[in-house]
Motif scaffolding. Sequence first.
Motif, PDB file in Angstrom:
ATOM      1  N   TYR A 201       1.163  -6.977  -1.685  1.00 27.80           N
ATOM      2  CA  TYR A 201       2.132  -5.899  -1.860  1.00 27.80           C
ATOM      3  C   TYR A 201       2.461  -5.740  -3.347  1.00 27.80           C
ATOM      4  N   ALA A 202       2.556  -4.495  -3.791  1.00 30.01           N
ATOM      5  CA  ALA A 202       2.946  -4.149  -5.164  1.00 30.01           C
ATOM      6  C   ALA A 202       1.869  -4.477  -6.194  1.00 30.01           C
ATOM      7  N   ALA A 203       0.646  -4.801  -5.723  1.00 31.52           N
ATOM      8  CA  ALA A 203      -0.474  -4.877  -6.668  1.00 31.52           C
ATOM      9  C   ALA A 203      -0.728  -3.476  -7.233  1.00 31.52           C
ATOM     10  N   ASP A 204      -1.309  -3.430  -8.401  1.00 31.64           N
ATOM     11  CA  ASP A 204      -1.642  -2.151  -9.033  1.00 31.64           C
ATOM     12  C   ASP A 204      -2.838  -1.557  -8.302  1.00 31.64           C
ATOM     13  N   PHE A 205      -2.591  -0.531  -7.481  1.00 29.67           N
ATOM     14  CA  PHE A 205      -3.674  -0.039  -6.616  1.00 29.67           C
ATOM     15  C   PHE A 205      -4.765   0.676  -7.397  1.00 29.67           C
ATOM     16  N   THR A 206      -4.446   1.174  -8.583  1.00 30.74           N
ATOM     17  CA  THR A 206      -5.439   1.927  -9.350  1.00 30.74           C
ATOM     18  C   THR A 206      -6.505   0.990  -9.924  1.00 30.74           C
ATOM     19  N   ALA A 207      -6.090  -0.147 -10.442  1.00 26.29           N
ATOM     20  CA  ALA A 207      -6.994  -1.197 -10.939  1.00 26.29           C
ATOM     21  C   ALA A 207      -6.132  -2.442 -11.062  1.00 26.29           C
ATOM     22  N   PRO A 208      -6.257  -3.382 -10.129  1.00 25.23           N
ATOM     23  CA  PRO A 208      -5.261  -4.455 -10.016  1.00 25.23           C
ATOM     24  C   PRO A 208      -5.264  -5.469 -11.151  1.00 25.23           C
ATOM     25  N   ASP A 209      -6.377  -5.640 -11.826  1.00 26.47           N
ATOM     26  CA  ASP A 209      -6.454  -6.654 -12.874  1.00 26.47           C
ATOM     27  C   ASP A 209      -6.080  -6.022 -14.220  1.00 26.47           C
ATOM     28  N   PRO A 210      -5.007  -6.495 -14.869  1.00 28.72           N
ATOM     29  CA  PRO A 210      -4.630  -5.903 -16.171  1.00 28.72           C
ATOM     30  C   PRO A 210      -5.768  -5.946 -17.186  1.00 28.72           C
ATOM     31  N   ASP A 211      -6.694  -6.894 -17.023  1.00 26.56           N
ATOM     32  CA  ASP A 211      -7.820  -6.981 -17.966  1.00 26.56           C
ATOM     33  C   ASP A 211      -8.826  -5.849 -17.770  1.00 26.56           C
ATOM     34  N   ASP A 212      -8.684  -5.101 -16.670  1.00 26.26           N
ATOM     35  CA  ASP A 212      -9.593  -3.983 -16.422  1.00 26.26           C
ATOM     36  C   ASP A 212      -9.066  -2.668 -16.997  1.00 26.26           C
ATOM     37  N   TRP A 213      -8.047  -2.753 -17.830  1.00 22.02           N
ATOM     38  CA  TRP A 213      -7.509  -1.563 -18.493  1.00 22.02           C
ATOM     39  C   TRP A 213      -7.775  -1.643 -20.001  1.00 22.02           C
TER      40      TRP A 213
END
Lengths: 305, 109
Positions: A201-213
């Motif tokens: 719940y509340a994971a970033d649905f667009t791209a969950p891993d901050p390293d993928d931004w």
Amino acid sequence: MRLAAPATDAGLSKYDPLGRILCFDRFDSTTHGWTELIGNYDGKGDLGTVDEHMRDFRPPQLSSCSFFDVGTHGTLSGNYALKLATRAHRGHTATGIRRLTMAGRGRVRIETYFAFKAEATVGHELPASVAWDGNRHPSESQFGAFTVATDICADNGVRYHNVIRYQNTNLAGEMTQRFMYPVVPEPTPRDHQEGKFALPYAADFTAPDPDDWRYLGEPLELCVNEVPTKINWHYLRWDIDTATRSNVELRLNDRIIDLSDVPVPIYPDRYSTLDNLLNFYFSVRTHAGIRNFLFLDSVLISVDW
Amino acid sequence: MRSTMTAVLERAALVHDELATEPYELPWAQEARFFVQVHELTGRLELRTEISPDGLTWCPADEPPVRVTEPGMTSWLVTGFGQWLRVRCFVSGAGAPAARLRIYVVGKS
């Protein structure tokens, strides 16, 4: 490029559409097809089968932008804005999605006037990386991020997302104030079914891993106007190209950002039942235990086909 | 033509003690109707309508509480409210009282 409407139209004259307008959504009358996003569920309608991170994106609201201190603020163009409101839960996201299909390929433009705010804290205070000094206000650092994005599929099931996010703070609540984009496609319910991930719940649905931004350009300060109850409307214009599956250009007020080098990752596998899919969504994500709001005065989507 | 709008405020909320739905703003609506679908219930459920002028501070609406003792759909009308609405749900009873709820609000101009 020809204008789609005469500048004498008070509603349209603040926009800069391409030749064919697909929709012009003014929220003084209904939500115009902008609805809550929810993940997929089984054939029995069992909502317990919806992915945990995609089950609670909250319904959009028609807001008069009213606040505890001034009462009704109103919008750029009238009485009501479309409001996306998160829960007061760190990482929670609220969405509004618009579902279209493509009658051609080429340039697509989405424009809006928007405002963003953290909810006012009255009678209590939350941790914040910005202190009140009579000008700057803690609420400035209590807003996480807003995103404008797509879900597109065509050409024998090739699916991809053009995505642009304005990150006001990182997950630690520190001011970043930068545009960013993901370098992976969004995890889908089918990926989950195939055991590729299970997000909380509340994971970033667009791209969950901050390293993928990846950050895009230099920090860009928007107008927050000091306290959480003064809203100022910003102009956003974003162009993509569905013929080349690419990003083109982003405009935020007077700032123009070339997006031609911003990649658009596609899914390695093909997707069926989505022929000519052309979805847009706006989302807002809180990075603190406070509701975050994204207000849209109106939205215009136009194309050059 | 009048406007209407349905929002799903909770899809499968599990209430052990108390739950207040998220503030929902309906400034344009002359009337609203809550629908609460009780999927599972152990104990008693009481549903109270609350209103707010700012989404921050709440008081009871004029409507009396709705009491539920069996699973199923229940509904009530709210009129003359301020900009924001929510429903506060209380579960009580012996043992381990709990309710599983889907909650809708429908606004109409």
